[in-house]
Scaffold this active site. Structure first.
Site, PDB file in Angstrom:
ATOM      1  N   LYS A 122      -2.223   6.053  -4.311  1.00  0.00           N
ATOM      2  CA  LYS A 122      -3.304   7.021  -4.022  1.00  0.00           C
ATOM      3  C   LYS A 122      -2.921   8.385  -4.559  1.00  0.00           C
ATOM      4  O   LYS A 122      -1.763   8.791  -4.439  1.00  0.00           O
ATOM      5  CB  LYS A 122      -3.526   7.146  -2.503  1.00  0.00           C
ATOM      6  CG  LYS A 122      -3.523   5.839  -1.753  1.00  0.00           C
ATOM      7  CD  LYS A 122      -3.759   6.025  -0.266  1.00  0.00           C
ATOM      8  CE  LYS A 122      -3.500   4.744   0.491  1.00  0.00           C
ATOM      9  NZ  LYS A 122      -2.086   4.489   0.793  1.00  0.00           N
ATOM     10  N   HIS A 145      -6.762   9.864  -2.187  1.00  0.00           N
ATOM     11  CA  HIS A 145      -6.171   9.734  -0.849  1.00  0.00           C
ATOM     12  C   HIS A 145      -7.027  10.385   0.246  1.00  0.00           C
ATOM     13  O   HIS A 145      -7.227   9.812   1.312  1.00  0.00           O
ATOM     14  CB  HIS A 145      -4.777  10.367  -0.864  1.00  0.00           C
ATOM     15  CG  HIS A 145      -3.886   9.877   0.231  1.00  0.00           C
ATOM     16  ND1 HIS A 145      -2.538   9.718   0.086  1.00  0.00           N
ATOM     17  CD2 HIS A 145      -4.145   9.491   1.505  1.00  0.00           C
ATOM     18  CE1 HIS A 145      -2.014   9.266   1.201  1.00  0.00           C
ATOM     19  NE2 HIS A 145      -2.973   9.121   2.083  1.00  0.00           N
ATOM     20  N   ASP A 202       0.836  -1.198   0.000  1.00  0.00           N
ATOM     21  CA  ASP A 202       0.000   0.000   0.000  1.00  0.00           C
ATOM     22  C   ASP A 202       0.873   1.251   0.000  1.00  0.00           C
ATOM     23  O   ASP A 202       1.455   1.614   1.015  1.00  0.00           O
ATOM     24  CB  ASP A 202      -0.903  -0.004   1.243  1.00  0.00           C
ATOM     25  CG  ASP A 202      -1.844   1.179   1.264  1.00  0.00           C
ATOM     26  OD1 ASP A 202      -2.860   1.127   0.548  1.00  0.00           O
ATOM     27  OD2 ASP A 202      -1.552   2.168   1.964  1.00  0.00           O
TER      28      ASP A 202
HETATM   29  N1  LIG Z   1      -5.153   6.339   3.466  1.00  0.00           N
HETATM   30  C1  LIG Z   1      -4.612   7.049   4.433  1.00  0.00           C
HETATM   31  O1  LIG Z   1      -4.890   8.253   4.624  1.00  0.00           O
HETATM   32  C2  LIG Z   1      -3.616   6.378   5.339  1.00  0.00           C
HETATM   33  C3  LIG Z   1      -3.230   6.988   6.542  1.00  0.00           C
HETATM   34  C4  LIG Z   1      -2.339   6.306   7.371  1.00  0.00           C
HETATM   35  C5  LIG Z   1      -1.851   5.066   6.993  1.00  0.00           C
HETATM   36  N2  LIG Z   1      -2.223   4.508   5.800  1.00  0.00           N
HETATM   37  C6  LIG Z   1      -1.699   3.179   5.353  1.00  0.00           C
HETATM   38  O2  LIG Z   1      -1.800   2.242   6.418  1.00  0.00           O
HETATM   39  C7  LIG Z   1      -0.506   1.748   6.744  1.00  0.00           C
HETATM   40  C8  LIG Z   1      -0.393   1.448   8.228  1.00  0.00           C
HETATM   41  O3  LIG Z   1      -0.716   2.564   9.006  1.00  0.00           O
HETATM   42  P1  LIG Z   1       0.362   3.379   9.876  1.00  0.00           P
HETATM   43  O4  LIG Z   1       1.684   3.283   9.207  1.00  0.00           O
HETATM   44  O5  LIG Z   1      -0.226   4.716  10.130  1.00  0.00           O
HETATM   45  O6  LIG Z   1       0.360   2.667  11.297  1.00  0.00           O
HETATM   46  P2  LIG Z   1       0.275   1.174  11.908  1.00  0.00           P
HETATM   47  O7  LIG Z   1       0.511   0.131  10.913  1.00  0.00           O
HETATM   48  O8  LIG Z   1      -0.944   1.158  12.744  1.00  0.00           O
HETATM   49  O9  LIG Z   1       1.511   1.226  12.928  1.00  0.00           O
HETATM   50  C9  LIG Z   1       2.826   1.374  12.484  1.00  0.00           C
HETATM   51  C10 LIG Z   1       3.696   1.579  13.723  1.00  0.00           C
HETATM   52  O10 LIG Z   1       3.648   0.396  14.537  1.00  0.00           O
HETATM   53  C11 LIG Z   1       4.966  -0.093  14.739  1.00  0.00           C
HETATM   54  N3  LIG Z   1       4.913  -1.565  14.712  1.00  0.00           N
HETATM   55  C12 LIG Z   1       4.683  -2.343  13.632  1.00  0.00           C
HETATM   56  N4  LIG Z   1       4.688  -3.651  13.989  1.00  0.00           N
HETATM   57  C13 LIG Z   1       4.933  -3.684  15.324  1.00  0.00           C
HETATM   58  C14 LIG Z   1       5.072  -4.743  16.240  1.00  0.00           C
HETATM   59  N5  LIG Z   1       4.956  -6.025  15.859  1.00  0.00           N
HETATM   60  N6  LIG Z   1       5.334  -4.422  17.538  1.00  0.00           N
HETATM   61  C15 LIG Z   1       5.431  -3.130  17.923  1.00  0.00           C
HETATM   62  N7  LIG Z   1       5.311  -2.080  17.090  1.00  0.00           N
HETATM   63  C16 LIG Z   1       5.057  -2.358  15.782  1.00  0.00           C
HETATM   64  C17 LIG Z   1       5.798   0.458  13.590  1.00  0.00           C
HETATM   65  O11 LIG Z   1       7.140   0.592  13.985  1.00  0.00           O
HETATM   66  P3  LIG Z   1       8.388   0.140  13.036  1.00  0.00           P
HETATM   67  O12 LIG Z   1       8.076   0.571  11.638  1.00  0.00           O
HETATM   68  O13 LIG Z   1       9.517   0.897  13.664  1.00  0.00           O
HETATM   69  O14 LIG Z   1       8.525  -1.343  13.185  1.00  0.00           O
HETATM   70  C18 LIG Z   1       5.139   1.832  13.382  1.00  0.00           C
HETATM   71  O15 LIG Z   1       5.641   2.759  14.338  1.00  0.00           O
HETATM   72  C19 LIG Z   1       0.433   2.861   6.255  1.00  0.00           C
HETATM   73  O16 LIG Z   1       1.767   2.430   6.103  1.00  0.00           O
HETATM   74  C20 LIG Z   1      -0.237   3.256   4.967  1.00  0.00           C
HETATM   75  O17 LIG Z   1       0.072   2.307   3.959  1.00  0.00           O
HETATM   76  C21 LIG Z   1      -3.106   5.140   4.988  1.00  0.00           C
END
Ligand SMILES: NC(=O)c1ccc[n+]([C@@H]2O[C@H](COP(=O)([O-])OP(=O)(O)OC[C@H]3O[C@@H](n4cnc5c(N)ncnc54)[C@H](OP(=O)(O)O)[C@@H]3O)[C@@H](O)[C@H]2O)c1
Length: 280
Positions: free
Chosen positions: A82, A119, A52
């Site tokens: 996006k 997006h 993604d």
């Molecule tokens: N459409 C939108 O507007 C939008 C907005 C936000 C996100 N997204 C998409 O959704 C994806 C995920 O969301 P997100 O990046 O906001 O947050 P998330 O996946 O909820 O959390 C990511 C965070 O959790 C940590 N983490 C991951 N696995 C872990 C584990 N097993 N134990 C402890 N900590 C862990 C990561 O650290 P490390 O990386 O340091 O391991 C990072 O700090 C994004 O990458 C993006 O593709 C889309």
């Protein structure tokens, strides 16, 4: 949607299409350059088949390089991007989207992405901007440069508004923030009732809730980590779940969620963490 999923190969097919969209995906927000390349390779090795990305993440080139260099067939990998901005003219808006396809898939004939989303609804010019970006995505869809089109961060009113101009309605996907503390249950029900696949972003609550006592209790019960419980929760809610990590060990562990099942009591306890008022 099948929520008793037991395999990373599980998919969902948006109604009216024959596209199989993986239920678990890999998010690459805030992963740049070489780190994006190595993280995507680790994710593919671990079995993820959905990546993604987004124009605003500034890593479409790296995602594209991984997909093109992979030993996996192109058809085995599902790539999302996006559009976060609108051009000065409809043609320029379309060109911006077409450039993303090129960054990810190259410029050869038949180059495509699997899913292209708007997006955010608040593109420049708001209602007019939403319409213009959607029409650019519809053009890409007609041309076969994307296999699905959808929206992200859209409320019910934004999706209803589209009916006035959309040739493709409903959008195939709505990608929104979803985890135990953010349930958006009215919007999720609307999407489900209208055949819109719900993708959960920030399913780990951006890593901020790993110490939550309820999550830890459920994790200990199943001998799993907090992150694995949160991912499994999203899958059992029927969402496509998109965790992000730039840490190889976590990327692999986050995909290891198909050998256990949360029971009713776990789901209720996790669902009870939301402070949102459910719709009446
Ligand atoms: N459409 C939108 O507007 C939008 C907005 C936000 C996100 N997204 C998409 O959704 C994806 C995920 O969301 P997100 O990046 O906001 O947050 P998330 O996946 O909820 O959390 C990511 C965070 O959790 C940590 N983490 C991951 N696995 C872990 C584990 N097993 N134990 C402890 N900590 C862990 C990561 O650290 P490390 O990386 O340091 O391991 C990072 O700090 C994004 O990458 C993006 O593709 C889309």
């Amino acid at each position: 949607m099948e929520n008793k999923i037991t395999s990373i190969a599980a998919t969902v097919t948006p109604p009216g299409t024959n596209v199989h969209l993986p239920r678990l995906g890999f998010g690459v927000y805030q992963i740049f350059g070489e780190s994006c390349i190595s993280s995507c390779k680790t994710a593919l090795d671990a079995g993820y088949r959905l990546i993604d990305s987004a124009q605003l993440y500034r890593n479409e080139d790296q995602v594209g390089a991984v997909v093109r260099d992979s030993e996996l067939d192109r058809a085995e990998i599902f790539v999302t991007t996006k559009q976060g901005i609108r051009g000065a003219t409809p043609q320029e808006t379309y060109n911006l989207a077409a450039e993303s396809v090129k960054r990810i898939a190259g410029s050869g004939p038949g180059a495509y992405v699997d899913l292209f989303l708007i997006h955010i609804p608040y593109v420049k010019g708001e209602a007019e901007g939403r319409k213009e970006v959607w029409q650019a995505l519809e053009r890409l869809y007609d041309e076969g440069k994307t296999r699905l089109i959808g929206v992200s961060n859209y409320d019910i009113e934004h999706i209803e508004e589209m009916k006035a101009y959309a040739k493709v309605w409903p959008p195939h996907v709505n990608q929104i923030e979803l985890h135990p503390w953010r349930q958006q249950s009215g919007l999720v029900a609307y999407c489900e009732n209208n055949g819109i696949v719900v993708q959960a972003y920030s399913p780990l609550a951006e890593g901020t809730k790993m110490d939550d006592p309820v999550v830890q209790r459920v994790a200990a019960k199943h001998d799993k980590s907090s992150a694995q419980v949160l991912i499994r929760y999203g899958l059992q809610k029927g969402w496509v779940v998109l965790p992000k990590s730039a840490t190889p060990k976590r990327i692999k562990a986050n995909a290891n969620v198909f050998d256990f099942e949360l029971d009713e009591e776990d789901m209720v306890a996790l669902g009870g963490l939301s402070e949102e008022v459910p719709p009446s």
